[in-house]
Design a protein around this motif. Structure first.
Motif, PDB file in Angstrom:
ATOM      1  N   SER A  76      -5.277  -0.561   2.790  1.00 15.85           N
ATOM      2  CA  SER A  76      -6.144  -0.436   1.621  1.00 15.85           C
ATOM      3  C   SER A  76      -6.436   1.031   1.324  1.00 15.85           C
ATOM      4  O   SER A  76      -6.413   1.462   0.165  1.00 15.85           O
ATOM      5  N   LYS A  77      -6.700   1.803   2.367  1.00 20.33           N
ATOM      6  CA  LYS A  77      -6.958   3.233   2.191  1.00 20.33           C
ATOM      7  C   LYS A  77      -5.709   3.932   1.658  1.00 20.33           C
ATOM      8  O   LYS A  77      -5.796   4.796   0.783  1.00 20.33           O
ATOM      9  N   MET A  78      -4.533   3.558   2.169  1.00 22.29           N
ATOM     10  CA  MET A  78      -3.277   4.133   1.676  1.00 22.29           C
ATOM     11  C   MET A  78      -3.078   3.811   0.199  1.00 22.29           C
ATOM     12  O   MET A  78      -2.703   4.680  -0.589  1.00 22.29           O
ATOM     13  N   ASP A  79      -3.322   2.556  -0.174  1.00 20.29           N
ATOM     14  CA  ASP A  79      -3.161   2.134  -1.566  1.00 20.29           C
ATOM     15  C   ASP A  79      -4.100   2.916  -2.480  1.00 20.29           C
ATOM     16  O   ASP A  79      -3.712   3.347  -3.561  1.00 20.29           O
ATOM     17  N   THR A  80      -5.329   3.106  -2.034  1.00 20.41           N
ATOM     18  CA  THR A  80      -6.315   3.858  -2.819  1.00 20.41           C
ATOM     19  C   THR A  80      -5.854   5.299  -3.004  1.00 20.41           C
ATOM     20  O   THR A  80      -5.960   5.853  -4.093  1.00 20.41           O
ATOM     21  N   LYS A  81      -5.316   5.917  -1.938  1.00 14.83           N
ATOM     22  CA  LYS A  81      -4.804   7.282  -2.043  1.00 14.83           C
ATOM     23  C   LYS A  81      -3.638   7.348  -3.016  1.00 14.83           C
ATOM     24  O   LYS A  81      -3.542   8.273  -3.813  1.00 14.83           O
ATOM     25  N   HIS A 126       5.677   5.984 -13.426  1.00 15.70           N
ATOM     26  CA  HIS A 126       6.506   6.462 -12.332  1.00 15.70           C
ATOM     27  C   HIS A 126       5.863   6.249 -10.976  1.00 15.70           C
ATOM     28  O   HIS A 126       6.448   6.590  -9.966  1.00 15.70           O
ATOM     29  N   GLY A 127       4.655   5.717 -10.936  1.00 11.20           N
ATOM     30  CA  GLY A 127       3.961   5.493  -9.679  1.00 11.20           C
ATOM     31  C   GLY A 127       4.636   4.411  -8.857  1.00 11.20           C
ATOM     32  O   GLY A 127       5.353   3.565  -9.374  1.00 11.20           O
ATOM     33  N   VAL A 128       4.391   4.435  -7.582  1.00 12.51           N
ATOM     34  CA  VAL A 128       4.940   3.425  -6.689  1.00 12.51           C
ATOM     35  C   VAL A 128       3.839   2.439  -6.366  1.00 12.51           C
ATOM     36  O   VAL A 128       2.749   2.834  -5.969  1.00 12.51           O
ATOM     37  N   LYS A 129       4.116   1.170  -6.545  1.00 15.26           N
ATOM     38  CA  LYS A 129       3.128   0.141  -6.232  1.00 15.26           C
ATOM     39  C   LYS A 129       3.560  -0.556  -4.952  1.00 15.26           C
ATOM     40  O   LYS A 129       4.685  -1.020  -4.836  1.00 15.26           O
ATOM     41  N   ILE A 130       2.661  -0.596  -3.983  1.00 14.21           N
ATOM     42  CA  ILE A 130       2.941  -1.288  -2.727  1.00 14.21           C
ATOM     43  C   ILE A 130       2.303  -2.654  -2.817  1.00 14.21           C
ATOM     44  O   ILE A 130       1.104  -2.784  -2.985  1.00 14.21           O
ATOM     45  N   SER A 131       3.124  -3.689  -2.720  1.00 19.35           N
ATOM     46  CA  SER A 131       2.583  -5.045  -2.777  1.00 19.35           C
ATOM     47  C   SER A 131       2.367  -5.556  -1.363  1.00 19.35           C
ATOM     48  O   SER A 131       2.909  -5.024  -0.401  1.00 19.35           O
ATOM     49  N   GLU A 132       1.553  -6.604  -1.263  1.00 21.86           N
ATOM     50  CA  GLU A 132       1.282  -7.203   0.044  1.00 21.86           C
ATOM     51  C   GLU A 132       2.598  -7.695   0.650  1.00 21.86           C
ATOM     52  O   GLU A 132       3.435  -8.268  -0.057  1.00 21.86           O
ATOM     53  N   PRO A 133       2.790  -7.491   1.939  1.00 21.08           N
ATOM     54  CA  PRO A 133       4.019  -7.961   2.576  1.00 21.08           C
ATOM     55  C   PRO A 133       4.073  -9.486   2.607  1.00 21.08           C
ATOM     56  O   PRO A 133       3.044 -10.140   2.705  1.00 21.08           O
ATOM     57  N   GLN A 134       5.260 -10.013   2.521  1.00 16.93           N
ATOM     58  CA  GLN A 134       5.446 -11.457   2.562  1.00 16.93           C
ATOM     59  C   GLN A 134       5.466 -11.982   3.985  1.00 16.93           C
ATOM     60  O   GLN A 134       5.290 -13.150   4.226  1.00 16.93           O
ATOM     61  N   LYS A 135       5.741 -11.102   4.931  1.00 14.99           N
ATOM     62  CA  LYS A 135       5.756 -11.533   6.326  1.00 14.99           C
ATOM     63  C   LYS A 135       4.664 -10.836   7.099  1.00 14.99           C
ATOM     64  O   LYS A 135       4.051  -9.891   6.614  1.00 14.99           O
ATOM     65  N   LYS A 136       4.419 -11.301   8.304  1.00 12.23           N
ATOM     66  CA  LYS A 136       3.363 -10.760   9.152  1.00 12.23           C
ATOM     67  C   LYS A 136       3.607  -9.270   9.407  1.00 12.23           C
ATOM     68  O   LYS A 136       4.721  -8.842   9.640  1.00 12.23           O
ATOM     69  N   ILE A 137       2.536  -8.497   9.361  1.00 14.98           N
ATOM     70  CA  ILE A 137       2.617  -7.077   9.664  1.00 14.98           C
ATOM     71  C   ILE A 137       2.899  -6.943  11.149  1.00 14.98           C
ATOM     72  O   ILE A 137       2.293  -7.619  11.967  1.00 14.98           O
ATOM     73  N   SER A 138       3.814  -6.052  11.495  1.00 14.44           N
ATOM     74  CA  SER A 138       4.127  -5.820  12.887  1.00 14.44           C
ATOM     75  C   SER A 138       3.888  -4.357  13.207  1.00 14.44           C
ATOM     76  O   SER A 138       4.088  -3.494  12.377  1.00 14.44           O
ATOM     77  N   PHE A 139       3.476  -4.065  14.430  1.00 19.22           N
ATOM     78  CA  PHE A 139       3.097  -2.721  14.799  1.00 19.22           C
ATOM     79  C   PHE A 139       4.009  -2.164  15.881  1.00 19.22           C
ATOM     80  O   PHE A 139       3.581  -1.412  16.707  1.00 19.22           O
TER      81      PHE A 139
END
Length: 183
Positions: free
Chosen positions: A148-153, A164-177
């Motif tokens: 969320s902080k990244m998206d706001t930035k 020309h902006g890049v939009k990051i959409s919610e991932p369709q699969k589980k976030i992995s770290f």
């Protein structure tokens, strides 16, 4: 086979020795519990941990204490002070009161943990790596906050009305770290 992920966030788990940082990480990454871990780092000077971390961007920090150990809770304030001195100001933080499955030996009430976190404007959860309570929830909550902080930035960096902006959409699969590492 290499694991794939949509986002890679670097997290730092800090807290006193023996509070369960490695067990929490192992529960999240492997969905398993091992009670025989040897002390992962031992005692390091607080500053050296942050100096090593500054070489890599750390997006999130989990401050972990043991609910059955009053001293580990009291030391969270010292860890927060070290974060304020050495980490990036916009790093996401979360306080974890670990070992909540051992309620009969509890020395730190949930309310005290919540009050401390509220005092610093940090999210709080009680977890148990052993009983698998809130571990995944804690990591995913921190990841959502970082994203969320990244998206706001990104929104703030792109000019209004620009296509020309890049939009990051919610991932369709589980976030992995993966890969995960303790410093």
């Amino acid at each position: 086979m290499a694991k794939t992920y949509d986002y890679l966030f670097k997290l730092l788990l800090i807290g006193d020795s023996g509070v369960g940082k490695t067990c929490v990480l192992f529960r999240f990454s492997e969905d398993a519990f091992n009670s025989t871990f040897i002390s992962t780092i031992g005692t390091l000077q607080d500053r050296s941990v942050f100096e090593q971390s500054q070489q890599h961007t750390i997006e999130g920090i989990m401050l972990v204490y043991d609910i059955t150990n009053e001293k580990s809770f009291e030391n969270i304030k010292n860890w927060i002070r070290n974060i304020e001195e050495h980490a990036s100001a916009d790093v996401e933080k979360m306080v974890l009161g670990n070992k909540c499955d051992i309620n009969d030996k509890r020395q730190v009430s949930k309310e005290r943990g919540e009050k401390l976190a509220l005092e610093y404007g940090i999210k709080f959860m009680e977890t148990s790596a052993k009983a698998n309570i809130n571990v995944e929830n804690a990591f995913l909550t921190l990841a959502r906050d970082i994203k969320s902080k990244m998206d706001t930035k990104l929104e703030g960096d792109s000019p209004q009305g620009s296509s020309h902006g890049v939009k990051i959409s919610e991932p369709q699969k589980k976030i992995s770290f993966f890969p995960c590492a303790l410093l």
